[in-house]
Design an enzyme around this catalytic site. Structure first.
Site, PDB file in Angstrom:
ATOM      1  N   ASN A 169       0.811  -1.211   0.000  1.00 56.11           N
ATOM      2  CA  ASN A 169       0.000   0.000   0.000  1.00 56.11           C
ATOM      3  C   ASN A 169       0.847   1.267   0.000  1.00 56.11           C
ATOM      4  OD1 ASN A 169      -2.719  -1.075   0.052  1.00 56.11           O
ATOM      5  ND2 ASN A 169      -2.278  -1.799   2.125  1.00 56.11           N
ATOM      6  N   ARG A 217      -5.652  -5.126 -18.850  1.00 55.83           N
ATOM      7  CA  ARG A 217      -6.081  -6.415 -18.304  1.00 55.83           C
ATOM      8  C   ARG A 217      -7.610  -6.456 -18.321  1.00 55.83           C
ATOM      9  NH1 ARG A 217      -1.602  -7.247 -19.388  1.00 55.83           N
ATOM     10  NH2 ARG A 217       0.091  -8.042 -18.082  1.00 55.83           N
ATOM     11  N   GLU A 282      -2.162  -4.376  -5.159  1.00 52.62           N
ATOM     12  CA  GLU A 282      -2.391  -2.939  -5.076  1.00 52.62           C
ATOM     13  C   GLU A 282      -2.793  -2.350  -6.420  1.00 52.62           C
ATOM     14  OE1 GLU A 282       1.793  -3.310  -6.423  1.00 52.62           O
ATOM     15  OE2 GLU A 282       0.546  -4.315  -4.923  1.00 52.62           O
ATOM     16  N   ASP A 283      -2.326  -2.932  -7.535  1.00 50.41           N
ATOM     17  CA  ASP A 283      -2.682  -2.403  -8.850  1.00 50.41           C
ATOM     18  C   ASP A 283      -4.150  -2.667  -9.187  1.00 50.41           C
ATOM     19  OD1 ASP A 283      -2.260  -5.111  -8.981  1.00 50.41           O
ATOM     20  OD2 ASP A 283      -0.970  -5.049 -10.746  1.00 50.41           O
ATOM     21  N   ILE A 313       7.302 -11.383 -10.651  1.00 52.74           N
ATOM     22  CA  ILE A 313       6.405 -12.359 -10.037  1.00 52.74           C
ATOM     23  C   ILE A 313       5.327 -12.817 -11.006  1.00 52.74           C
ATOM     24  CG2 ILE A 313       6.777 -11.463  -7.709  1.00 52.74           C
ATOM     25  CD1 ILE A 313       4.152  -9.954  -7.972  1.00 52.74           C
ATOM     26  N   ARG A 323      -3.988 -13.931  -8.663  1.00 59.03           N
ATOM     27  CA  ARG A 323      -4.678 -12.781  -9.242  1.00 59.03           C
ATOM     28  C   ARG A 323      -6.181 -13.026  -9.306  1.00 59.03           C
ATOM     29  NH1 ARG A 323      -1.878  -8.151  -9.317  1.00 59.03           N
ATOM     30  NH2 ARG A 323      -2.400  -7.454 -11.407  1.00 59.03           N
TER      31      ARG A 323
END
Length: 355
Positions: A169, A217, A282-283, A313, A323
């Site tokens: 964060n 994405r 966080e994204d 990663i 994810r």
């Protein structure tokens, strides 16, 4: 009728016998034949193509000439309209480059050197999220790099932003004394060419409340059981296959500086807690935050970016599963789902042959 033919033939014969082979007459005859060749070629082309096709051919030819002349006019006259560097003029603010770094000191120097050379970079902040404090030598080296690489009289304001808790964060903590509204968030292993970055900045200026970035994405509803929806997180190949996206990642994206305050002070503490534990979300959390605030999709800018160094990663096998889980956990905290899908892509017409 026969008398007329005989008179015409006689005339020709007389001409032939009256010095026709003289040099002066040969030269005049060749000039006359040469002057009629273009008209003869046009007539043959017209007969071959037909009247309508011939007109179309002439129209396309004329259009090609106009395009060629106008494209060359700027270089002939030293005029370059709407060049991306125009966003760096004194009448328009620049942007702050917010670099997130973690255990990659050599890459950090390369990244800082590159973005310091971008004329519209008003300031540069490095978010340091390691437990070990940066050395004074590293700070000095980076400051020298910024001074050396900056290409304007006013050098970019460079600072380290050290977080004692070194957690995910921290990347979006508010920064004091920012002059520019635009934040360009980027990872320390991502290089975006300055011209491409300037174009993306101009796109952001047209829609300053949304996210504008280079890494799209998507999400889609995979299944629903007991009135509980389960969503899938789609990477680049999913975006390419489906032709839609609903997020742009903060590893290379513009957003308004006010979202730093909203992320830290207005976003649900449960979301911040989850991001702190997982360290990789966080994204996604920022994409959800901006979508929830605007009710609009992000904007994907077409442009080449370069990832330097070793794979991160995202190359790990368990990354996709994490994810998916992260996306569903964060979506469950929003009602209704804030993400908006789109198929719009911003492309610089200067770099495209066809519109």
């Amino acid at each position: 009728m026969s008398t007329f033919v005989q008179i015409r033939d006689a005339g020709v014969a007389a001409d032939a016998g009256d010095g026709f082979d003289s040099p002066a007459k040969q030269k005049a005859a060749s000039r006359s034949a040469y002057s009629y060749r273009p008209l003869l070629n046009l007539r043959r082309a017209k007969q071959f193509l037909g009247a309508s096709k011939f007109k179309l051919f002439l129209g396309l030819f004329a259009l090609s000439v106009v395009i060629l002349v106008t494209s060359r006019l700027s270089s002939w006259m030293g005029w370059n309209p709407h060049h991306p560097s125009s966003v760096s003029s004194t009448s328009r603010a620049g942007y702050t480059v917010l670099i997130n770094t973690w255990r990659q000191k050599s890459l950090l120097k390369q990244t800082v050197a590159h973005y310091a050379s971008c004329r519209s970079a008003d300031a540069m902040h490095v978010v340091w999220t390691e437990s070990e404090q940066p050395s004074e030598r590293l700070k000095t080296d980076l400051n020298k790099i910024v001074v050396l690489k900056s290409q304007k009289a006013h050098k970019s304001n460079f600072r380290f932003y050290i977080n004692e808790d070194y957690e995910s964060n921290s990347r979006f903590r508010p920064i004091k004394d920012l002059k520019a509204d635009a934040i360009f968030s980027v990872d320390d292993d991502v290089i975006v060419p300055c011209s491409t970055l300037d174009f993306a900045f101009s796109v952001w200026q047209s829609a300053p409340l949304t996210m504008v970035g280079f890494v799209p994405r998507m999400h889609w509803l995979d299944k629903e059981q007991n009135n509980v929806a389960y969503y899938r997180y789609g990477g680049w190949w999913s975006v390419w296959w489906m032709g839609t996206y609903s997020m742009v990642l903060s590893k290379a994206a513009f957003f308004h500086r006010k979202y730093l305050d909203l992320y830290s002070h207005e976003m649900s503490p449960s979301i911040q807690g989850y991001v702190s534990r997982e360290r990789t979300c966080e994204d996604i959390a920022m994409s959800l935050l901006v979508a929830n605030a605007t009710g609009a999709p992000p904007i994907w800018v077409k442009g080449k970016i370069y990832e330097i160094g070793a794979s991160g990663i995202s190359s790990l096998r368990a990354h996709s599963h994490r994810r998916n889980r992260c996306l569903n956990e964060l979506i469950s905290l929003y009602k209704p789902l804030p993400l908006v899908s789109t198929n719009v892509k911003a492309v610089s017409a200067r770099n495209e042959w066809l519109w």
